[in-house]
Enzyme design. Structure first.
Site, PDB file in Angstrom:
ATOM      1  N   ASP A  38       1.018  -1.316  -0.046  1.00  0.00           N
ATOM      2  CA  ASP A  38      -0.027   0.128  -0.062  1.00  0.00           C
ATOM      3  C   ASP A  38       0.853   1.310  -0.090  1.00  0.00           C
ATOM      4  O   ASP A  38       2.124   1.258  -0.104  1.00  0.00           O
ATOM      5  CB  ASP A  38      -0.901  -0.029   1.030  1.00  0.00           C
ATOM      6  CG  ASP A  38      -0.356  -0.207   2.663  1.00  0.00           C
ATOM      7  OD1 ASP A  38       0.719   0.325   2.585  1.00  0.00           O
ATOM      8  OD2 ASP A  38      -0.743  -0.572   3.387  1.00  0.00           O
ATOM      9  N   LYS A  59      -3.812   4.052  -3.772  1.00  0.00           N
ATOM     10  CA  LYS A  59      -4.788   4.674  -4.682  1.00  0.00           C
ATOM     11  C   LYS A  59      -4.719   4.161  -6.054  1.00  0.00           C
ATOM     12  O   LYS A  59      -3.520   3.996  -6.679  1.00  0.00           O
ATOM     13  CB  LYS A  59      -4.214   6.125  -4.808  1.00  0.00           C
ATOM     14  CG  LYS A  59      -4.350   7.003  -3.573  1.00  0.00           C
ATOM     15  CD  LYS A  59      -3.973   8.523  -3.758  1.00  0.00           C
ATOM     16  CE  LYS A  59      -3.997   9.142  -2.322  1.00  0.00           C
ATOM     17  NZ  LYS A  59      -3.487  10.492  -2.639  1.00  0.00           N
ATOM     18  N   MET A 171      -2.475  10.006  11.872  1.00  0.00           N
ATOM     19  CA  MET A 171      -3.555  10.191  10.924  1.00  0.00           C
ATOM     20  C   MET A 171      -4.376  11.269  11.423  1.00  0.00           C
ATOM     21  O   MET A 171      -5.667  11.546  11.416  1.00  0.00           O
ATOM     22  CB  MET A 171      -4.735   9.132  10.639  1.00  0.00           C
ATOM     23  CG  MET A 171      -3.852   7.796  10.106  1.00  0.00           C
ATOM     24  SD  MET A 171      -4.741   6.440  10.119  1.00  0.00           S
ATOM     25  CE  MET A 171      -5.200   6.022  11.591  1.00  0.00           C
TER      26      MET A 171
END
Length: 503
Positions: A38, A59, A171
């Site tokens: 990823d 993505k 995050m």
């Protein structure tokens, strides 16, 4: 029914520095048939799985995210393919620290696929450590908590954390202002030291310091974005004393923050990549060529059985030396089969490869390159020269030798063919600050794949000439045929030095 060979390794890739992958993770990658990686898993780690199919599950097309449900289904389907495959799921940080690895493990359980968990070093502790911030410190912090800054997952109940000394937020960049305000409302002092680390443990690492009340503004002012880790607590004060990772270019990291693409074959790239990393570079290994067996092995082996008619045997690459000894081994022979012929090497790197097999080159030109080997070889007119190489041998050597009245013969030891990079690798290649080239073949494939706009550091004048002929305008030649010199050339290009004058 699940095949007995199907197996999934859920591997924590660590926070970004490829050196922080665990040995167990490296072994699992080496055994994989397929690797799913990823956005936060450093693509450099794929070099540990050169035989595996690689699938990017970050993505799609660098715009639209693949969903977690799609990833779960892909893990299962890949494990069940071809009678069962070993799948390595490479995840940034640790598998279970906000990594949704438990959901991927549950997907395996649901269909009866055996799996393993390979923990990784979490960015929650690694990013602060690389910024010089310990999450615990005697007298200042006896406890720490790791929280997600993703407010979509609901309230964090910050009031319950009043007794925790250090808070680590993952995050949370987009919501940092809201989080800081909520922490202050829950009782944290506005003046509590805080620091945010972007791309921790990588050459792109950036750190901003402040207080709980000011950190969001400081982060916005500096332009820091995800991925980032924020530390709140007294330990953030220690950064001024303990910071160690950020080193300016003049202190030995001339490639700090630069992306350098290494285009050597997988077998030959790692040593160069390690040298570039030591200078601060973010390295992308994208082999543009690969080697295959000769299309006519019996012909070259027949020549090796009888070298009586040959005066000189010429080798023009490290791969030629390796392939030569592979053919000799197939024939049940060794270096003694070459005792009656003189050996010519195109440059010091090829000569060193011969020395590793117990042989010394009888001749090496003053300047590495096929043309110089052809013009300087101490052979007499009428003598026979056998050039053992690939099917793509440059004509310069043959032309120079035949112009001197020598008989030129060629044997195909191996074949050089294009290696097609993945879509993700190609996108990253196009963004490289510098590309290193070790052969004219690599230069040709780079031009075909991605154009000639790159700054190119070339190993030797022959490779540089081939690159210029293809249209590359920013070319710098390594001062010697060594990896260290190639790294120096890359650093000079990245620093904006102009190409050296042409003779």
């Amino acid at each position: 029914m699940t095949s007995s060979r199907a197996f999934v390794s859920l591997i924590g890739a660590g926070p970004g520095d490829p050196g922080l992958l665990t040995l167990r993770g490296q072994a699992a990658l080496a055994a994989a048939d397929v690797v799913l990686f990823d956005y936060l898993a450093n693509p450099e780690l794929l070099r540990h799985a050169p035989q595996a199919q690689t699938i990017y599950v970050g993505k799609k097309g660098f715009s639209e995210y693949i969903s977690q449900e799609q990833i779960n289904a892909l893990i299962v389907s890949e494990a069940q393919k071809n009678g069962g495959q070993r799948v390595a799921r490479l995840k940034g940080g640790d598998v279970f620290v906000f990594g949704r690895g438990s959901e991927e493990a549950q997907a395996c359980v649901d269909v009866g696929i055996p799996f393993e968990i390979v923990p990784g070093i979490s960015s929650a502790i690694a990013a602060p450590a690389y910024a010089g911030i310990p999450v615990t410190h005697r007298g200042d912090a006896r406890s720490f908590a790791v929280l997600t800054g993703n407010t979509q997952e609901g309230s964090a109940h910050y009031e319950r954390l009043s007794g925790v000394d250090t808070l680590v937020l993952l995050m949370g960049v987009r919501n940092l202002g809201t989080i800081a305000s909520d922490l202050i409302k829950a009782g944290r002092h506005p003046g509590t030291p805080a620091a945010t680390i972007q791309w921790g443990t990588t050459p792109q690492q950036r750190v901003v310091s402040g207080t709980l009340s000011s950190i969001a503004e400081e982060v916005e002012k500096a332009g820091l974005e995800a991925p980032a880790v924020t530390v709140v607590g007294e330990v953030a004060r220690l950064r001024d004393q303990l910071k160690w990772f950020e080193s300016p270019a003049e202190l030995g990291h001339p490639l700090l923050g630069k992306q350098v693409a290494v285009t050597r074959t997988r077998d030959g790239s790692s040593a160069l990549a390690d040298l570039l990393r030591s200078k601060g570079a973010n390295v992308l290994e994208v082999p543009l060529i690969r080697f295959e067996a000769s299309a006519a092995p019996q012909e070259v082996r027949a020549r090796l059985r009888d070298l009586n008619s040959v005066d000189w045997l010429l080798l023009s690459s490290n791969q030629a030396v390796s392939a030569l000894f592979a053919h000799l081994d197939e024939l049940g022979l060794d270096a003694r089969a070459l005792c009656g012929v003189k050996l010519g090497a195109v440059g010091p790197s090829t000569a060193r490869s011969l020395e590793e097999h117990g042989l010394k080159a009888d001749f090496m030109p003053s300047t590495p390159g096929a043309k110089h080997l052809g013009t300087e070889l101490p052979a007499k007119a009428g003598q026979t020269v056998l050039h053992l190489t690939s099917q793509l041998a440059e004509a310069e050597l043959q032309d120079a030798l035949e112009a001197r009245g020598l008989t030129y013969q060629r044997g195909e030891l191996y074949r050089t063919v294009p290696a097609v990079p993945s879509e993700n690798e190609l996108e990253r290649l196009k963004a490289a600050d510098v590309v290193t080239l070790a052969s004219g073949s690599a230069a040709r494939h780079l031009a075909q794949l991605a154009g000639t706009h790159f700054k190119v550091a070339a190993m030797g004048p022959q490779t540089a000439d081939a690159a210029r002929a293809l249209g590359f305008e920013q070319v710098r030649v390594a001062s010697s045929a060594s990896l260290e010199a190639l790294v120096e050339a890359a650093a000079e290009l990245a620093g904006g030095l102009a190409e050296e004058p042409q003779a």
